[in-house]
Motif scaffolding. Structure first.
Motif, PDB file in Angstrom:
ATOM      1  N   ALA A 122      88.054 -24.989  33.204  1.00 18.15           N
ATOM      2  CA  ALA A 122      87.416 -23.704  32.888  1.00 18.15           C
ATOM      3  C   ALA A 122      87.939 -22.549  33.739  1.00 18.15           C
ATOM      4  N   GLU A 123      88.709 -22.876  34.788  1.00 20.62           N
ATOM      5  CA  GLU A 123      89.075 -21.874  35.784  1.00 20.62           C
ATOM      6  C   GLU A 123      89.673 -20.604  35.185  1.00 20.62           C
ATOM      7  N   LYS A 124      90.603 -20.774  34.251  1.00 23.18           N
ATOM      8  CA  LYS A 124      91.269 -19.579  33.703  1.00 23.18           C
ATOM      9  C   LYS A 124      90.325 -18.761  32.844  1.00 23.18           C
ATOM     10  N   TRP A 125      89.234 -19.381  32.371  1.00 23.96           N
ATOM     11  CA  TRP A 125      88.258 -18.655  31.575  1.00 23.96           C
ATOM     12  C   TRP A 125      87.195 -18.012  32.444  1.00 23.96           C
ATOM     13  N   VAL A 126      86.942 -18.608  33.596  1.00 28.20           N
ATOM     14  CA  VAL A 126      85.965 -18.033  34.538  1.00 28.20           C
ATOM     15  C   VAL A 126      86.580 -16.861  35.295  1.00 28.20           C
ATOM     16  N   SER A 153      69.270 -32.129  38.727  1.00 26.33           N
ATOM     17  CA  SER A 153      70.122 -31.683  37.612  1.00 26.33           C
ATOM     18  C   SER A 153      69.910 -30.202  37.306  1.00 26.33           C
ATOM     19  N   GLU A 154      68.664 -29.731  37.435  1.00 24.59           N
ATOM     20  CA  GLU A 154      68.373 -28.309  37.235  1.00 24.59           C
ATOM     21  C   GLU A 154      69.169 -27.442  38.215  1.00 24.59           C
ATOM     22  N   ILE A 155      69.194 -27.864  39.462  1.00 25.70           N
ATOM     23  CA  ILE A 155      69.875 -27.078  40.496  1.00 25.70           C
ATOM     24  C   ILE A 155      71.390 -27.149  40.324  1.00 25.70           C
ATOM     25  N   ILE A 156      71.911 -28.348  40.054  1.00 30.16           N
ATOM     26  CA  ILE A 156      73.351 -28.462  39.782  1.00 30.16           C
ATOM     27  C   ILE A 156      73.728 -27.543  38.617  1.00 30.16           C
ATOM     28  N   SER A 157      72.893 -27.544  37.584  1.00 31.07           N
ATOM     29  CA  SER A 157      73.195 -26.742  36.392  1.00 31.07           C
ATOM     30  C   SER A 157      73.374 -25.266  36.703  1.00 31.07           C
ATOM     31  N   ARG A 158      72.530 -24.755  37.588  1.00 35.73           N
ATOM     32  CA  ARG A 158      72.603 -23.319  37.876  1.00 35.73           C
ATOM     33  C   ARG A 158      73.924 -22.942  38.533  1.00 35.73           C
ATOM     34  N   PHE A 159      74.395 -23.771  39.461  1.00 37.47           N
ATOM     35  CA  PHE A 159      75.691 -23.502  40.096  1.00 37.47           C
ATOM     36  C   PHE A 159      76.840 -23.765  39.121  1.00 37.47           C
ATOM     37  N   GLU A 160      76.699 -24.821  38.351  1.00 38.17           N
ATOM     38  CA  GLU A 160      77.757 -25.207  37.414  1.00 38.17           C
ATOM     39  C   GLU A 160      77.912 -24.168  36.308  1.00 38.17           C
ATOM     40  N   GLN A 161      76.782 -23.729  35.752  1.00 41.17           N
ATOM     41  CA  GLN A 161      76.831 -22.772  34.646  1.00 41.17           C
ATOM     42  C   GLN A 161      77.315 -21.401  35.095  1.00 41.17           C
ATOM     43  N   LYS A 162      77.062 -21.063  36.352  1.00 38.66           N
ATOM     44  CA  LYS A 162      77.574 -19.806  36.894  1.00 38.66           C
ATOM     45  C   LYS A 162      79.095 -19.765  36.849  1.00 38.66           C
ATOM     46  N   GLY A 163      79.713 -20.932  37.048  1.00 35.63           N
ATOM     47  CA  GLY A 163      81.171 -21.003  37.065  1.00 35.63           C
ATOM     48  C   GLY A 163      81.724 -21.525  38.377  1.00 35.63           C
ATOM     49  N   GLU A 197      84.904 -18.079  44.095  1.00 34.85           N
ATOM     50  CA  GLU A 197      85.009 -16.750  44.681  1.00 34.85           C
ATOM     51  C   GLU A 197      83.603 -16.239  45.013  1.00 34.85           C
ATOM     52  N   GLY A 198      83.379 -15.912  46.263  1.00 42.60           N
ATOM     53  CA  GLY A 198      82.088 -15.368  46.699  1.00 42.60           C
ATOM     54  C   GLY A 198      80.952 -16.366  46.710  1.00 42.60           C
ATOM     55  N   VAL A 199      81.250 -17.662  46.707  1.00 36.79           N
ATOM     56  CA  VAL A 199      80.199 -18.676  46.521  1.00 36.79           C
ATOM     57  C   VAL A 199      79.201 -18.734  47.686  1.00 36.79           C
ATOM     58  N   ALA A 242      92.234 -15.504  42.886  1.00 39.04           N
ATOM     59  CA  ALA A 242      90.830 -15.563  43.341  1.00 39.04           C
ATOM     60  C   ALA A 242      90.764 -16.041  44.793  1.00 39.04           C
ATOM     61  N   GLU A 243      89.871 -15.446  45.574  1.00 39.28           N
ATOM     62  CA  GLU A 243      89.683 -15.834  46.972  1.00 39.28           C
ATOM     63  C   GLU A 243      88.670 -16.955  47.042  1.00 39.28           C
ATOM     64  N   MET A 244      89.165 -18.198  47.005  1.00 39.65           N
ATOM     65  CA  MET A 244      88.257 -19.338  46.955  1.00 39.65           C
ATOM     66  C   MET A 244      87.616 -19.599  48.299  1.00 39.65           C
ATOM     67  N   GLU A 245      86.331 -19.820  48.281  1.00 36.45           N
ATOM     68  CA  GLU A 245      85.661 -20.275  49.494  1.00 36.45           C
ATOM     69  C   GLU A 245      84.730 -21.417  49.138  1.00 36.45           C
TER      70      GLU A 245
END
Ligand code: DAT
Ligand code: MG
Length: 151
Positions: A145-149, A21-31, A80-82, A1-4
């Motif tokens: 979670a990395e290998k699952w994301v 917490s709402e905003i953190i959740s959206r980035f966190e749940q995305k992966g 990747e693509g963050v 993965a091309e991490m940025e």
């Protein structure tokens, strides 16, 4: 993965409205992976540095007053693509034009109180991370979670 990495900040309106917490959740749940956080009230001079690209705009002074008016919740997210996808999660600058499902679309109404900042490209991401964080405040780790994301 091309991490940025990208710089994301919840502005004083988002913090005061209890949306951290709402905003953190959206980035966190995305992966995406959180690698730095701090909560800080930036000085007006610091706000001017952060928004220096906009110094010719008529709203610049008010924008810098606002950013320095209270606590800002600053973060660095990695993935990747963050940088580009982070902007998608955030939505259009003017919440009247942000799609439902985006952070600004769901949680904000006017451009002057659009609750969140996100770097708009690789150069600004690098500059903004450097402005808000010392290198040692960024944490490198392998998420379980990395290998699952990423597979
Ligand atoms: P963004 O935050 O989507 O990257 P930007 O970099 O163009 O947007 O502007 C930075 C912030 O300035 C934006 O989040 C809210 C404020 N702003 C932008 N355009 C504005 C306008 N026309 N009137 C008032 N504030 C504005
Ligand atoms: Mg911008």
């Amino acid at each position: 993965a091309e991490m940025e990495r990208t710089f994301i900040a919840i502005k004083p309106d988002g913090v005061q409205r209890g949306l951290i917490s709402e905003i953190i959740s959206r980035f966190e749940q995305k992966g995406f992976k959180l690698v730095a956080i701090k909560i800080v009230v930036p000085s007006k001079d610091f706000a001017k540095k952060h928004y220096h690209d906009l110094k010719e705009r008529p709203f610049f002074n008010g924008l810098c007053d606002f950013l320095s008016s209270g606590p800002v919740f600053a973060m660095v997210w990695e993935g990747e693509g963050v940088i580009k996808y982070g902007r998608k999660l955030i939505g259009a600058t003017d919440p009247q034009k942000s799609e439902p499902g985006t952070i600004r679309g769901d949680l904000a109404v006017v451009v002057g109180r659009n609750i969140i900042h996100g770097s708009d490209g690789p150069e600004t991401a690098k500059d903004e991370i450097g402005l808000w964080f010392k290198p040692e405040e960024l944490v490198s780790y392998t998420s379980n979670a990395e290998k699952w994301v990423y597979g």
